[in-house]
Design an enzyme around this catalytic site. Structure first.
Site, PDB file in Angstrom:
ATOM      1  N   LYS A  22      11.224   1.363   8.313  1.00  0.00           N
ATOM      2  CA  LYS A  22      10.202   2.010   7.488  1.00  0.00           C
ATOM      3  C   LYS A  22      10.263   3.527   7.563  1.00  0.00           C
ATOM      4  O   LYS A  22       9.221   4.193   7.533  1.00  0.00           O
ATOM      5  CB  LYS A  22       8.795   1.529   7.858  1.00  0.00           C
ATOM      6  N   LYS A  80      -0.408  -7.623   1.746  1.00  0.00           N
ATOM      7  CA  LYS A  80       0.940  -7.120   1.973  1.00  0.00           C
ATOM      8  C   LYS A  80       0.862  -5.785   2.711  1.00  0.00           C
ATOM      9  O   LYS A  80      -0.141  -5.069   2.645  1.00  0.00           O
ATOM     10  CB  LYS A  80       1.681  -6.925   0.644  1.00  0.00           C
ATOM     11  N   ASP A  81       1.947  -5.424   3.406  1.00  0.00           N
ATOM     12  CA  ASP A  81       1.995  -4.198   4.185  1.00  0.00           C
ATOM     13  C   ASP A  81       1.734  -2.977   3.305  1.00  0.00           C
ATOM     14  O   ASP A  81       2.163  -2.920   2.151  1.00  0.00           O
ATOM     15  CB  ASP A  81       3.367  -4.039   4.850  1.00  0.00           C
ATOM     16  N   ARG A  82       1.053  -1.994   3.878  1.00  0.00           N
ATOM     17  CA  ARG A  82       0.856  -0.734   3.168  1.00  0.00           C
ATOM     18  C   ARG A  82       2.127   0.102   3.176  1.00  0.00           C
ATOM     19  O   ARG A  82       2.568   0.590   2.137  1.00  0.00           O
ATOM     20  CB  ARG A  82      -0.294   0.069   3.798  1.00  0.00           C
TER      21      ARG A  82
END
Length: 346
Positions: A22, A80-82
Site C-alpha cells: 500500500k 472494503k479497505d480505505r
C-alpha cells in the site's frame, strides 16, 4: 498489542524477507465478485463503483447526498479497505423515482463504472468472493524462496486469521472491548458497539487458531472438530469417518474455530477443551459477548487461495493475484510470505 499477540504464529515458516504494501492505492486492489444477474428493471438502482482511498461508508453517504435520499436507502454487500483501489456494488432504493444525476458524487476518489436497475436491494454478504491484485514493493527476498513458499500456499492454504485492521491501531479495539466487558456495559453508539463486539470475537478466534497453528492441527480435522465447507455457514461434527473425508485434502472442507457467543463451544473432546481454554484467557470478553446476545457461530480455520498467480514486474516488486471467500483477509496471505516493513496496522 503486538502483531504476534493479535494474530499468532505463521504456519509455513518465518518470513522470506520484507516488503511494503500500500505505498499507493493501486498496490492493493479489490474487486467484489457478485453472481447476481441484474434484471434491468425495478425500484433499486445498482451501481458498480470504483473507489480510491475512500471507505465504503463515506462512499454510501456521498451517493445518498447526490441522489437526494437518506443514507439508509443505500445498501452494499461488504466493507472494503480505505487505503486501496476497490470496486464494489451499491444499491439505491428509489421507489417511483427516475435515475438520479450522480455526477456530483464523482471525483478522483469515486467513479461510477456501471449502473442497472433490479427488483431487490443489495443484501449484506451477498457477494460470493473478493478478487485481489496486490503489489509488494521494496521487496527484499530471494525469488526462489518466495516461489517455493507460494507453491506450498497454493496447495495448503494459510491460517484464516482475522487481520490487524479488525483490531485497530495497536489493538485499540481489543482494549476497548476489554474495558466495556470489565464494566459489563455495551457502547451506546451503534457503530462502536458493533466494532468492539466484532473485535472481541475475532480476537478469541485468533487465539484458538494460534493454538492450532502451534500444534500443527490448523489444517487437519480431529475427532470433535466441527467441519464446514468453504462457502457455507453451516457445520457438522467430525467423527473418525469425517476426518478421512477426501474433500479435506482438496481444501473444500475445513476444521472450524469459534466465533464466540452464548453457551459452551459445541465442539467436543480435546477440540472443545482447547476452545474453552482460549475463552478462559479472556473470561470477561467471553461473558460479555454471550450477554450481548451473540450466537455461537463458526469460521473455517484454513483459508484456501483461489486462482493464485504471481510474477515480478521488477526485481524488487512481487505482484500477486488471487480470490478469497468473503470475510477473509488478503493480509493473511501476505503474512506467510514477508514482513511488512514499518507497517503495523494493515
Amino acid at each position: 498489542m503486538t502483531e504476534d499477540q493479535l494474530l499468532g504464529p505463521r504456519a509455513h515458516g518465518g518470513a522470506c524477507g520484507s516488503a511494503v504494501l500500500k505505498a499507493v492505492a493501486e498496490d492493493f486492489q479489490v474487486d467484489e465478485v457478485l453472481d447476481i444477474p441484474l434484471s434491468g428493471a425495478g425500484e433499486h438502482l445498482w451501481l458498480w463503483v470504483e473507489k480510491r482511498n475512500l471507505n465504503t461508508e463515506e462512499a454510501a453517504r456521498r451517493l445518498a447526498r447526490a441522489a437526494g435520499v437518506p443514507v439508509r436507502n443505500i445498501s452494499y454487500a461488504g466493507l472494503k479497505d480505505r487505503q486501496a483501489l476497490t470496486r464494489q456494488w451499491f444499491s439505491l432504493h428509489l421507489p417511483g423515482k427516475a435515475d438520479p444525476a450522480l455526477a456530483r458524487a464523482e471525483d478522483e476518489t469515486l467513479k461510477i463504472l456501471q449502473s442497472s436497475r433490479h427488483q431487490r436491494k443489495l443484501q449484506r454478504g451477498a457477494h460470493s468472493a473478493n478478487g485481489f491484485t496486490l503489489r509488494l514493493t521494496e521487496l527484499q527476498a530471494e525469488h526462489a524462496q518466495l516461489d517455493a513458499r507460494l507453491e506450498r500456499i497454493k496447495i495448503d492454504g494459510v491460517p484464516n486469521y482475522f487481520g490487524l485492521q479488525r483490531f485497530g491501531y495497536e489493538g485499540g479495539n481489543v482494549h476497548g472491548a476489554r474495558e466495556y466487558a470489565d464494566r459489563e456495559e455495551l457502547p451506546v453508539q451503534r457503530n462502536l458497539r458493533s466494532r468492539l463486539l466484532s473485535a472481541g470475537r475475532s480476537y478469541l478466534f485468533n487465539r484458538v487458531l494460534a493454538e492450532r497453528v502451534a500444534a500443527g492441527s490448523w489444517n487437519q480435522a480431529q475427532v470433535g472438530d466441527l467441519l464446514a465447507f468453504t462457502d457455507s455457514r453451516s457445520f457438522f461434527p467430525a467423527g473418525e469417518a469425517e476426518c478421512s473425508d477426501p474433500r479435506l485434502a482438496v481444501l473444500d472442507l475445513h476444521p472450524t474455530g469459534p466465533l464466540w457467543g452464548a453457551g459452551e463451544s459445541p465442539a467436543a473432546g480435546v477440540v472443545q477443551a482447547l476452545e474453552m481454554q482460549a475463552a478462559a484467557t479472556e473470561p470477561s470478553i467471553a461473558k460479555w459477548l454471550a450477554e450481548a446476545g451473540m450466537k455461537h457461530e463458526r469460521r473455517i480455520l484454513r483459508l484456501p487461495i483461489g486462482g493464485l498467480s504471481w510474477h515480478y514486474p521488477e526485481p524488487d516488486i512481487l505482484q500477486l493475484e488471487f480470490v478469497l471467500p468473503t470475510g477473509c483477509f488478503a493480509t493473511a496471505v501476505v503474512r506467510e510470505l514477508v514482513s511488512l516493513a514499518g507497517q503495523t496496522d494493515i
